[in-house]
Motif scaffolding. Structure first.
Motif, PDB file in Angstrom:
ATOM      1  N   ASP A 199       2.839 -62.478   3.597  1.00  0.00           N
ATOM      2  CA  ASP A 199       2.151 -63.505   2.824  1.00  0.00           C
ATOM      3  C   ASP A 199       0.953 -64.039   3.615  1.00  0.00           C
ATOM      4  OD1 ASP A 199       1.286 -65.533   1.229  1.00  0.00           O
ATOM      5  OD2 ASP A 199       3.175 -66.666   1.211  1.00  0.00           O
ATOM      6  N   PRO A 200      -0.279 -63.744   3.187  1.00  0.00           N
ATOM      7  CA  PRO A 200      -1.455 -64.187   3.949  1.00  0.00           C
ATOM      8  C   PRO A 200      -1.726 -65.678   3.870  1.00  0.00           C
ATOM      9  CG  PRO A 200      -2.135 -63.135   1.908  1.00  0.00           C
ATOM     10  CD  PRO A 200      -0.648 -62.958   1.992  1.00  0.00           C
ATOM     11  N   LYS A 201      -0.987 -66.398   3.014  1.00  0.00           N
ATOM     12  CA  LYS A 201      -1.206 -67.836   2.883  1.00  0.00           C
ATOM     13  C   LYS A 201      -0.123 -68.655   3.560  1.00  0.00           C
ATOM     14  CE  LYS A 201      -3.723 -67.431  -1.493  1.00  0.00           C
ATOM     15  NZ  LYS A 201      -3.802 -67.871  -2.915  1.00  0.00           N
ATOM     16  N   ALA A 202       0.857 -67.987   4.166  1.00  0.00           N
ATOM     17  CA  ALA A 202       1.954 -68.694   4.819  1.00  0.00           C
ATOM     18  C   ALA A 202       1.568 -69.051   6.250  1.00  0.00           C
ATOM     19  CB  ALA A 202       3.212 -67.837   4.801  1.00  0.00           C
ATOM     20  N   GLY A 203       2.250 -70.068   6.800  1.00  0.00           N
ATOM     21  CA  GLY A 203       2.048 -70.414   8.198  1.00  0.00           C
ATOM     22  C   GLY A 203       1.515 -71.814   8.419  1.00  0.00           C
ATOM     23  N   ILE A 204       1.680 -72.278   9.654  1.00  0.00           N
ATOM     24  CA  ILE A 204       1.242 -73.629  10.032  1.00  0.00           C
ATOM     25  C   ILE A 204      -0.280 -73.737   9.987  1.00  0.00           C
ATOM     26  CG2 ILE A 204       1.246 -75.334  11.876  1.00  0.00           C
ATOM     27  CD1 ILE A 204       3.871 -74.102  12.851  1.00  0.00           C
ATOM     28  N   SER A 205      -0.969 -72.712  10.489  1.00  0.00           N
ATOM     29  CA  SER A 205      -2.431 -72.769  10.579  1.00  0.00           C
ATOM     30  C   SER A 205      -3.077 -72.948   9.215  1.00  0.00           C
ATOM     31  CB  SER A 205      -2.963 -71.495  11.242  1.00  0.00           C
ATOM     32  OG  SER A 205      -2.460 -71.357  12.551  1.00  0.00           O
ATOM     33  N   THR A 206      -2.609 -72.193   8.231  1.00  0.00           N
ATOM     34  CA  THR A 206      -3.182 -72.316   6.887  1.00  0.00           C
ATOM     35  C   THR A 206      -2.864 -73.673   6.275  1.00  0.00           C
ATOM     36  OG1 THR A 206      -1.221 -71.188   6.019  1.00  0.00           O
ATOM     37  CG2 THR A 206      -3.167 -69.842   6.431  1.00  0.00           C
ATOM     38  N   ALA A 207      -1.675 -74.213   6.588  1.00  0.00           N
ATOM     39  CA  ALA A 207      -1.315 -75.537   6.076  1.00  0.00           C
ATOM     40  C   ALA A 207      -2.203 -76.618   6.682  1.00  0.00           C
ATOM     41  CB  ALA A 207       0.154 -75.826   6.380  1.00  0.00           C
ATOM     42  N   VAL A 208      -2.475 -76.507   7.999  1.00  0.00           N
ATOM     43  CA  VAL A 208      -3.360 -77.485   8.649  1.00  0.00           C
ATOM     44  C   VAL A 208      -4.767 -77.370   8.096  1.00  0.00           C
ATOM     45  CG1 VAL A 208      -4.384 -78.165  10.861  1.00  0.00           C
ATOM     46  CG2 VAL A 208      -1.977 -77.547  10.758  1.00  0.00           C
ATOM     47  N   GLU A 209      -5.222 -76.152   7.839  1.00  0.00           N
ATOM     48  CA  GLU A 209      -6.550 -75.958   7.252  1.00  0.00           C
ATOM     49  C   GLU A 209      -6.666 -76.662   5.903  1.00  0.00           C
ATOM     50  OE1 GLU A 209      -6.958 -71.775   7.069  1.00  0.00           O
ATOM     51  OE2 GLU A 209      -7.779 -71.580   9.091  1.00  0.00           O
ATOM     52  N   SER A 210      -5.641 -76.505   5.075  1.00  0.00           N
ATOM     53  CA  SER A 210      -5.661 -77.142   3.757  1.00  0.00           C
ATOM     54  C   SER A 210      -5.669 -78.661   3.886  1.00  0.00           C
ATOM     55  CB  SER A 210      -4.446 -76.695   2.941  1.00  0.00           C
ATOM     56  OG  SER A 210      -4.464 -75.302   2.741  1.00  0.00           O
ATOM     57  N   LEU A 211      -4.883 -79.168   4.828  1.00  0.00           N
ATOM     58  CA  LEU A 211      -4.802 -80.616   5.027  1.00  0.00           C
ATOM     59  C   LEU A 211      -6.134 -81.182   5.515  1.00  0.00           C
ATOM     60  CD1 LEU A 211      -2.866 -83.086   5.036  1.00  0.00           C
ATOM     61  CD2 LEU A 211      -2.402 -82.555   7.435  1.00  0.00           C
ATOM     62  N   MET A 212      -6.773 -80.476   6.464  1.00  0.00           N
ATOM     63  CA  MET A 212      -8.023 -80.961   7.030  1.00  0.00           C
ATOM     64  C   MET A 212      -9.197 -80.841   6.072  1.00  0.00           C
ATOM     65  SD  MET A 212      -7.499 -82.349   9.880  1.00  0.00           S
ATOM     66  CE  MET A 212      -9.214 -82.553  10.302  1.00  0.00           C
TER      67      MET A 212
END
Length: 467
Positions: free
Chosen positions: A315-328
């Motif tokens: 899943d290319p959208k899974a992970g902490i990094s992508t979640a932080v990107e969305s939040l920021m």
């Protein structure tokens, strides 16, 4: 376990980086030990030279096995393999000669009780020759075909130079931590304060290098996905990025604790056993995280180290990094971090300006020890800026690391400036400068570099929205 090699190629990847980066670190400690007259550092360095020479055996055997395994792969250039093999053999011979000379000097040192300048020149010279041959050997290009990519799509393609730089940089903190821990544990056992200081300095330097390593890793992600490379998975890259983020925190904790202990030792004249123990704990945990990060990074473009039973992320959208990107990406989060970032710069440059001016000859009514206490304010500013800067970069990493032409120079200036400031906390001659006295000439040059570097950071940072 990821640290147990599953093939000759896997073993070669694991051990192949230690002779080059390890030799550079041990050589630095050896020269420092000789210049400062610290017998403990010299003896430990000579032992580690011998240990690195022993690594030539698994390096050679795994290289031979890798050549046999990859010889049938049509994607692998035999000319590249042969060139790497030739330079690699010459480098291993020089490495073995360095180890032999070091062990002979260690034996002679034990009998005579004093160091020999001729032996020092011989061991150092052989080590430098070995380093030069290792640099010529290279080897990364053999299975990293993206480095030769010539596909250019306007406003999309990202230079593969980032990939090359990242591969060079990411080994520095990892291998550096291994040897820093080796020196550090030896220092704790032998109660050698000079070696403790040297190890703490190396922890700080590795932590500083962690910032450009993480940034070039983000740029490499875009280089491998813009345009896409069929055999490289964005999901596997994200798994590597997640562990890299944890590594950055681990490096930050270890480096921060090490610098605080160096600052505290300078002001109070002694080390804290509790602090030294905590630093060792941070370092060991961080090394474990870095090992996992390295393994996930190897999975990106090294199918030969993957196990048949290993399940890779999809899943290319899974992970902490992508979640932080969305939040920021939410503006309400971005603005407060910008304010924190600017305040951090005020603390950093204000501290650097005050301390550097004293070194350059201003405010001579104060001793350097008095202005040295201000460095803790700059340290707070660095912590604020690393955290806020990384979060802001994650909000729009493509713009920062690819399209903004002043971001890369800014990262370079930060690395230079932070490393140079470290000199203010470790120089004995500078610490002993009393009120009314001039600082040593070398310290003035360092102060000039520090001022120029941090001025460059501010200028490049302010030009980001415009260039």
């Amino acid at each position: 376990m990821h640290l147990i090699p599953q093939s000759w190629s896997h073993l070669h990847i694991l051990v192949g980086v230690f002779p080059s980066f390890g030799l550079l670190i041990v050589l630095g400690f050896y020269i420092t030990g000789f210049l400062t007259g610290n017998d403990g550092v010299r003896r430990t360095s000579l032992v580690l030279f011998g240990a690195l020479a022993l690594l030539s055996v698994p390096t050679y055997l795994s290289g031979e096995g890798s050549m046999a395994a990859l010889s049938g792969n049509p994607k692998i250039s035999k000319d590249m393999i042969n060139t790497h093999y030739g330079w690699g053999m010459a480098a291993l011979v020089a490495l073995v000669l360095t180890g032999v000379a070091a062990l002979v000097e260690l034996w002679r040192f034990g009998r005579a009780g004093r160091a020999s300048k001729d032996a020092f020149r011989l061991v150092s010279g052989l080590a430098i020759v070995a380093l030069g041959l290792m640099a010529m050997a290279g080897g990364w290009e053999i299975n990293h075909h993206e480095l030769q990519s010539t596909v250019v799509i306007p406003d999309v393609s990202t230079p593969q130079t980032w990939s090359h730089v990242h591969m060079i940089l990411n080994h520095a903190p990892t291998v550096g931590f291994v040897f820093a821990i080796a020196f550090y544990v030896t220092a704790l056992i032998t109660r050698n304060d000079g070696m403790k200081r040297g190890s703490l300095i190396l922890f700080v330097i590795c932590s500083v290098l962690g910032v450009p390593t993480y940034v070039t890793g983000t740029a490499t992600m875009w280089a491998l996905t813009q345009p896409p490379i069929p055999e490289i998975s964005k999901a596997v890259i994200n798994a590597h990025r997640d562990m890299a983020l944890w590594t950055l925190f681990g490096l930050g904790f270890t480096g921060a604790a090490s610098w605080i202990e160096l600052w505290r030792h300078r002001n109070l004249g002694g080390f804290s056993k509790l602090s030294l123990t905590l630093i060792l704990l941070f370092a060991v945990v961080t090394l474990g995280i870095m090992a996992e990060t390295g393994h996930r990074g190897g999975q990106i473009n090294h199918p030969e180290i993957r196990l048949p039973t290993e399940i890779l992320p999809t899943d290319p959208k899974a992970g902490i990094s992508t979640a932080v990107e969305s939040l920021m990406n939410e503006m309400i989060w971005f603005i407060p971090w910008q304010l924190v970032h600017f305040l951090g710069y005020c603390l950093i440059f204000g501290t650097v300006f005050a301390v550097a001016l004293r070194v350059l000859g201003f405010w001579k009514s104060m001793s350097f020890a008095a202005v040295h206490r201000l460095l803790v304010l700059g340290f707070v500013g660095v912590v604020m800026n690393v955290v806020s800067g990384m979060l802001m970069m994650l909000a729009d990493s493509y713009r920062y690391v690819v399209t903004d032409i002043t971001f890369a120079p800014k990262m370079a200036f930060i690395t230079i400036g932070a490393t140079a400031v470290l000199y203010f906390s470790v120089s004995d001659r500078l610490w002993n400068v009393k009120a009314g006295e001039d600082a040593p000439t070398a310290a003035k040059w360092v102060a000039a570099v520090v001022l120029l570097a941090w001025a460059g950071v501010i200028v490049c940072g302010r030009l980001l929205p415009y260039l």
